[in-house]
Enzyme design. Structure first.
Site, PDB file in Angstrom:
ATOM      1  N   TYR A  86     -10.568  14.442  -5.870  1.00 26.48           N
ATOM      2  CA  TYR A  86      -9.515  13.999  -6.629  1.00 26.48           C
ATOM      3  C   TYR A  86      -8.765  15.096  -7.206  1.00 26.48           C
ATOM      4  O   TYR A  86      -7.570  15.013  -7.127  1.00 26.48           O
ATOM      5  CB  TYR A  86     -10.310  13.154  -7.927  1.00 26.48           C
ATOM      6  CG  TYR A  86      -9.431  12.533  -8.950  1.00 26.48           C
ATOM      7  CD1 TYR A  86      -9.005  11.645  -8.571  1.00 26.48           C
ATOM      8  CD2 TYR A  86      -9.268  13.070  -9.937  1.00 26.48           C
ATOM      9  CE1 TYR A  86      -8.050  10.989  -9.479  1.00 26.48           C
ATOM     10  CE2 TYR A  86      -8.674  12.665 -11.056  1.00 26.48           C
ATOM     11  CZ  TYR A  86      -7.836  11.517 -10.644  1.00 26.48           C
ATOM     12  OH  TYR A  86      -7.052  10.848 -11.564  1.00 26.48           O
ATOM     13  N   ASP A  92       0.579  -1.038   0.105  1.00 24.36           N
ATOM     14  CA  ASP A  92      -0.111   0.087  -0.077  1.00 24.36           C
ATOM     15  C   ASP A  92       0.830   1.088   0.049  1.00 24.36           C
ATOM     16  O   ASP A  92       1.838   1.098   0.825  1.00 24.36           O
ATOM     17  CB  ASP A  92      -0.930   0.073   1.231  1.00 24.36           C
ATOM     18  CG  ASP A  92      -1.813   1.083   1.213  1.00 24.36           C
ATOM     19  OD1 ASP A  92      -1.593   2.095   0.814  1.00 24.36           O
ATOM     20  OD2 ASP A  92      -2.752   0.791   2.129  1.00 24.36           O
ATOM     21  N   THR A 107      -7.921   2.651 -19.425  1.00 29.52           N
ATOM     22  CA  THR A 107      -7.307   1.990 -18.609  1.00 29.52           C
ATOM     23  C   THR A 107      -8.604   1.246 -17.667  1.00 29.52           C
ATOM     24  O   THR A 107      -9.742   1.902 -17.819  1.00 29.52           O
ATOM     25  CB  THR A 107      -6.401   2.546 -17.664  1.00 29.52           C
ATOM     26  OG1 THR A 107      -7.402   3.386 -16.803  1.00 29.52           O
ATOM     27  CG2 THR A 107      -5.358   3.392 -18.230  1.00 29.52           C
TER      28      THR A 107
END
Ligand SMILES: NC(=O)C1=CN([C@@H]2O[C@H](COP(=O)(O)OP(=O)(O)OC[C@H]3O[C@@H](n4cnc5c(N)ncnc54)[C@H](O)[C@@H]3O)[C@@H](O)[C@H]2O)C=CC1
Ligand SMILES: C[C@]12CCC(=O)C=C1CC[C@@H]1[C@@H]2C(=O)C[C@@]2(C)[C@H]1CC[C@]2(O)C(=O)C=O
Length: 253
Positions: A161, A58, A196
Site C-alpha cells: 500500500y 475498472d 469511509t
C-alpha cells in the site's frame, strides 16, 4: 478553473471520498461522470440527478477508462478535470508469523490498482483535456490524485500500500511539469484517517486509538472535509505539482 457547468470525472465515486466529491461538485453546479468497479455507482448517479451519470469500470483497464472519458466529453462541454479516488487498501507482512513470504500476486494487485490505475486515468484524461480550448491563463484541465499519509509514514504490513501511494506522490511533480505545456495542473491529496467504508471493518477500539493519535482534531476526517479541499484545488489555479497532507497533523506510528 470554474466548477459551474464544467464536467468532472470522479473515480471510486461509489463510496467514501469519491462519493463526497461528487456531491460537493454537483452542489457547486458542476456535472459529474462517476466511475467505479461497483454497480452501486449507478444508484449514486441517480441520487444526484441530471448533473450526474455513471459508467461502471475498472481504473486499470484502458478500454473502461476511455469509455468513461468519452462519456464525460459527451456530458457537457468537454472534460474539465478528474478526481481519482478509486483505490484499495491491503495489509500483509513480508514474512508472516509462520515464516511464509508475502504473496507476490497480492502485492502486484495493490500496485496495479493504486499506482498503475492512477497512471492510466491520468494519461487518458490528459490526452482528452489537452484538446480543450484554453480558459483563463491558458488552463485546460486539472487532475487530482489521491495518495495517503502511508506514502510517508508506512506502517508494518503496508509495504504494498505504501509503495503504491508513494508512487502516486512521486508522479505528481513530473506529471505537473509535463502537462504544464497543455495548461493541465496535477495535484495530489494525502489523507490521514477518514471515516469511509474503507475503515468499516476496523474494531471500535482501533478507531478510537487512531482518533487519539491525531493531534487535532482528535477524530477521523469527514469525507466532506476531503471534498472541500478537492473543490479548492479545482478553483485555485496556483495549486500545482504539490502533495497536500490532510490529516489533522497525524504521523502514523
Ligand atoms: N479512508 C481513509 O482513511 C483513506 C483513504 N485513502 C485513499 O482514498 C481513496 C478513497 O478511499 P475511500 O473512499 O476511503 O475508500 P472506499 O473503499 O470507500 O472507496 C474506494 C472505491 O474505489 C472503488 N474501486 C476499487 N478498485 C477499483 C478499480 N480497480 N476500479 C474502479 N473502482 C475501484 C471501490 O469499489 C470503492 O467504491 C483510496 O485511494 C484510498 O487509498 C487514503 C488515505 C486514507
Ligand atoms: C487509515 C489507513 C491508513 C491510511 C490509508 O491510506 C488508509 C487507511 C484505511 C485502512 C486502515 C489504514 C491504517 O491506518 C491501518 C489500518 C487501520 C487500515 C485498515 C487495517 C489497518 O491496517 C489496521 O488495523 C492496522 O492496525
Amino acid at each position: 478553473m470554474r466548477i459551474e457547468n464544467a464536467t468532472f470525472v470522479i473515480t471510486g465515486a461509489g463510496s467514501g471520498l469519491g462519493s463526497a466529491c461528487a456531491e460537493r461538485l454537483v452542489a457547486a453546479g458542476g456535472r459529474v461522470v462517476l466511475c467505479d468497479l461497483s454497480e452501486g455507482v449507478q444508484d449514486q448517479a441517480r441520487r444526484l440527478g441530471d448533473a450526474a451519470i455513471a459508467v461502471q469500470g475498472d481504473v486499470t483497464s484502458a478500454d473502461d477508462i476511455q469509455a468513461v472519458i468519452d462519456a464525460a466529453q459527451a456530458h457537457g462541454d468537454g472534460l474539465a478535470g478528474v478526481i481519482h479516488c478509486a483505490g484499495v487498501v491491503s495489509v500483509a507482512k513480508l514474512v508472516d508469523r509462520h515464516g511464509n513470504p508475502a504473496d507476490l500476486d497480492a502485492y502486484a494487485r495493490t500496485v496495479q490498482i493504486n499506482l498503475v490505475g492512477t497512471f492510466n486515468v491520468m494519461r487518458l484524461a490528459a490526452a482528452a483535456m489537452s484538446q480543450n480550448p484554453p480558459g483563463d491563463d491558458g488552463e485546460r484541465g486539472v487532475i487530482i490524485n489521491i495518495a495517503s499519509v502511508a506514502a510517508f509514514d508506512g506502517q508494518v504490513g503496508q509495504c504494498a500500500y505504501s509503495a503504491s501511494k508513494a508512487g502516486v506522490v512521486g508522479m505528481s511533480l513530473p506529471a505537473a511539469r509535463e502537462l504544464s505545456r497543455h495548461g493541465i495542473r496535477v495535484m495530489a491529496i494525502a489523507p490521514g484517517v477518514f471515516e469511509t467504508p474503507m475503515m468499516a471493518d476496523i474494531p471500535e477500539d482501533a478507531v478510537a486509538a487512531l482518533s487519539q493519535a491525531v493531534p487535532f482534531p482528535k477524530r477521523l476526517g469527514k469525507p466532506d472535509e476531503f471534498a472541500r479541499l478537492a473543490e479548492q484545488i479545482i478553483t485555485n489555479s496556483m495549486l500545482n505539482g504539490e502533495v497536500i497532507r490532510l490529516d489533522g497533523g497525524i504521523r502514523m506510528q
